[in-house]
Design an enzyme around this catalytic site. Sequence first.
Site, mmCIF file in Angstrom:
data_model
loop_
_atom_site.group_PDB
_atom_site.id
_atom_site.type_symbol
_atom_site.label_atom_id
_atom_site.label_comp_id
_atom_site.label_asym_id
_atom_site.label_seq_id
_atom_site.Cartn_x
_atom_site.Cartn_y
_atom_site.Cartn_z
ATOM 1 N N GLU A 17 -38.598 -5.723 10.333
ATOM 2 C CA GLU A 17 -38.702 -6.912 10.384
ATOM 3 C C GLU A 17 -38.549 -7.959 11.340
ATOM 4 O OE1 GLU A 17 -40.048 -8.184 6.239
ATOM 5 O OE2 GLU A 17 -38.371 -9.615 6.887
ATOM 6 N N HIS A 51 -44.274 -11.359 5.842
ATOM 7 C CA HIS A 51 -43.132 -12.837 4.687
ATOM 8 C C HIS A 51 -43.341 -13.963 4.729
ATOM 9 C CE1 HIS A 51 -38.615 -11.466 3.877
ATOM 10 N NE2 HIS A 51 -39.435 -12.454 2.355
ATOM 11 N N ARG A 111 -38.531 -6.139 -0.336
ATOM 12 C CA ARG A 111 -38.502 -6.234 0.527
ATOM 13 C C ARG A 111 -38.520 -4.977 1.704
ATOM 14 N NH1 ARG A 111 -36.420 -10.626 0.690
ATOM 15 N NH2 ARG A 111 -34.619 -12.000 0.351
ATOM 16 N N ASP A 130 -46.250 -7.115 2.740
ATOM 17 C CA ASP A 130 -45.426 -8.285 3.056
ATOM 18 C C ASP A 130 -44.284 -8.407 3.777
ATOM 19 O OD1 ASP A 130 -45.698 -11.040 2.637
ATOM 20 O OD2 ASP A 130 -43.864 -11.516 1.943
HETATM 21 P P1 NAD Z 1 -34.665 -11.065 -10.460
HETATM 22 O O1 NAD Z 1 -33.014 -11.468 -10.137
HETATM 23 O O2 NAD Z 1 -35.372 -12.048 -10.849
HETATM 24 O O3 NAD Z 1 -35.244 -9.507 -10.632
HETATM 25 C C1 NAD Z 1 -35.113 -8.658 -10.090
HETATM 26 C C2 NAD Z 1 -35.330 -7.241 -11.383
HETATM 27 O O4 NAD Z 1 -35.456 -5.744 -10.826
HETATM 28 C C3 NAD Z 1 -34.391 -7.134 -12.565
HETATM 29 O O5 NAD Z 1 -34.547 -7.142 -13.188
HETATM 30 C C4 NAD Z 1 -32.999 -6.136 -11.772
HETATM 31 O O6 NAD Z 1 -32.443 -5.398 -13.406
HETATM 32 C C5 NAD Z 1 -33.750 -5.016 -11.388
HETATM 33 N N1 NAD Z 1 -33.310 -3.839 -10.687
HETATM 34 C C6 NAD Z 1 -32.228 -3.968 -10.091
HETATM 35 N N2 NAD Z 1 -31.517 -2.993 -9.858
HETATM 36 C C7 NAD Z 1 -33.118 -2.097 -9.997
HETATM 37 C C8 NAD Z 1 -33.441 -0.680 -9.486
HETATM 38 N N3 NAD Z 1 -32.317 0.241 -8.524
HETATM 39 N N4 NAD Z 1 -34.557 -0.274 -9.781
HETATM 40 C C9 NAD Z 1 -35.567 -0.980 -10.447
HETATM 41 N N5 NAD Z 1 -35.217 -2.625 -10.457
HETATM 42 C C10 NAD Z 1 -34.363 -2.786 -10.276
HETATM 43 O O7 NAD Z 1 -35.594 -11.081 -8.337
HETATM 44 P P2 NAD Z 1 -37.251 -11.057 -8.490
HETATM 45 O O8 NAD Z 1 -36.464 -13.677 -8.380
HETATM 46 O O9 NAD Z 1 -37.779 -11.014 -9.679
HETATM 47 O O10 NAD Z 1 -37.031 -11.204 -6.776
HETATM 48 C C11 NAD Z 1 -37.505 -10.052 -7.075
HETATM 49 C C12 NAD Z 1 -36.929 -9.591 -5.316
HETATM 50 O O11 NAD Z 1 -37.961 -10.267 -4.455
HETATM 51 C C13 NAD Z 1 -36.024 -10.184 -4.305
HETATM 52 O O12 NAD Z 1 -34.990 -9.903 -4.643
HETATM 53 C C14 NAD Z 1 -36.506 -10.586 -2.920
HETATM 54 O O13 NAD Z 1 -35.558 -9.180 -2.225
HETATM 55 C C15 NAD Z 1 -37.921 -10.560 -3.478
HETATM 56 N N6 NAD Z 1 -38.857 -11.908 -3.100
HETATM 57 C C16 NAD Z 1 -39.300 -11.851 -1.588
HETATM 58 C C17 NAD Z 1 -39.973 -13.016 -1.329
HETATM 59 C C18 NAD Z 1 -40.622 -13.018 -0.272
HETATM 60 O O14 NAD Z 1 -41.375 -13.815 0.516
HETATM 61 N N7 NAD Z 1 -41.843 -11.925 0.209
HETATM 62 C C19 NAD Z 1 -39.357 -13.713 -1.307
HETATM 63 C C20 NAD Z 1 -38.913 -13.925 -3.311
HETATM 64 C C21 NAD Z 1 -38.316 -13.281 -3.498
#
Ligand code: NAD
Length: 344
Positions: free
Chosen positions: A260, A292, A231, A255
């Site tokens: 954005e 994105h 994000r 990305d």
């Molecule tokens: P997920 O919930 O499986 O994993 C997120 C991880 O972040 C967890 O292990 C959590 O403990 C950790 N976390 C929470 N707070 C934290 C902190 N303060 N510092 C470090 N780590 C912390 O989520 P995911 O499916 O792996 O997705 C991760 C992120 O990717 C989503 O939140 C979303 O914002 C982003 N995303 C982007 C796209 C894209 O197209 N660019 C697509 C899907 C997801």
Amino acid sequence: MKRIAFFDTKPYDKTYFDLHKENSGLEFKYFESKLNPDTVGMTAGFDGVVAFVNDDINADVIDKLYDNGIRVIAMRCAGYNNVNFKSAYKKIHIVRVPAYSPYAVAEHTMAMLLTLNRKTHKAYNRTRDFNFSLSGLVGFDLHGKTVGIIGTGKIGKIFINICRGFGLNVIAYDPYPDKTIDIEYVSLKELCSHSDIISLHCPLSESTRHIINEETLGLMKEGVYIINTSRGALIDSEALLEAIKSEKVGGAALDVYEEETDLFFEDFSGEIVYDDVLSRLISMPNVLVTSHQAFLTKEALENIATTTIDNLKDFFDDKPLANEVCYNCNKNGSCKKEHKERCF
Ligand code: NAD
């Protein structure tokens, strides 16, 4: 038949949702506009809303949706930082697609890192012009370098495995370490000071907003590469720009971008873009921006469509909502889903 209003819909969304429309028992209306205070009026006469990452679902929008009789918002994405959950609580159920393809995002992360490092985007443009010069295209071996992963959830874990395939040493920071995986967890400070490449895979929350800022950038190695496919607001963009100008940061692949919302997914090639920070970032030779698009694979679009439709059907059929998130889920995880396996 329940009528569903889709917002910020693009042709590729329609393609995959239309494949499943007939069997869904739902009627779809696709709006190209984003959902925000100006467009929320369009939901009159609908039973549900499907929204995406750059829709602005603030308190005002929630109230108007509620007044229009909307009781469910199906996010066709995993992240939900653009929803005001406090306002929605006990009024509108929010469902999402928790995992549509973590591979899509993790693979795009590596694609961005490889492109930024080996400059294949520049080589492609040069050779199309019969310019076969190699000057300015020097990269570095990934093998043996250290990558720091912030957030070891679904995407972070897959990216860790991809990195290991390249012979990278992997360290990670996550306040909720996953004890089932073999990974060296370190503090955020240690991760910043030891990594040659830092990749962000945590959600956006109050505790992670600007996790990459002047202070954490100051801890990093000279020439560090930063990759953000999570994000935009995880990074203080102005601080990043300064760190690129001072050559502290050797490369950034983004990305996502914190401002954005009004830009990404649209074509502004014939217009003046007034975001000076983004314009300056894009002008840098060592910054790569994609709009994105990390999620954008056939498999992900198919999973997004089927899970979103299932979420909506479960809501209207009064069934448990496995993919619901609410204010209490977010605040302290205290939600026990005790109301017919729903948040409320
Ligand atoms: P997920 O919930 O499986 O994993 C997120 C991880 O972040 C967890 O292990 C959590 O403990 C950790 N976390 C929470 N707070 C934290 C902190 N303060 N510092 C470090 N780590 C912390 O989520 P995911 O499916 O792996 O997705 C991760 C992120 O990717 C989503 O939140 C979303 O914002 C982003 N995303 C982007 C796209 C894209 O197209 N660019 C697509 C899907 C997801």
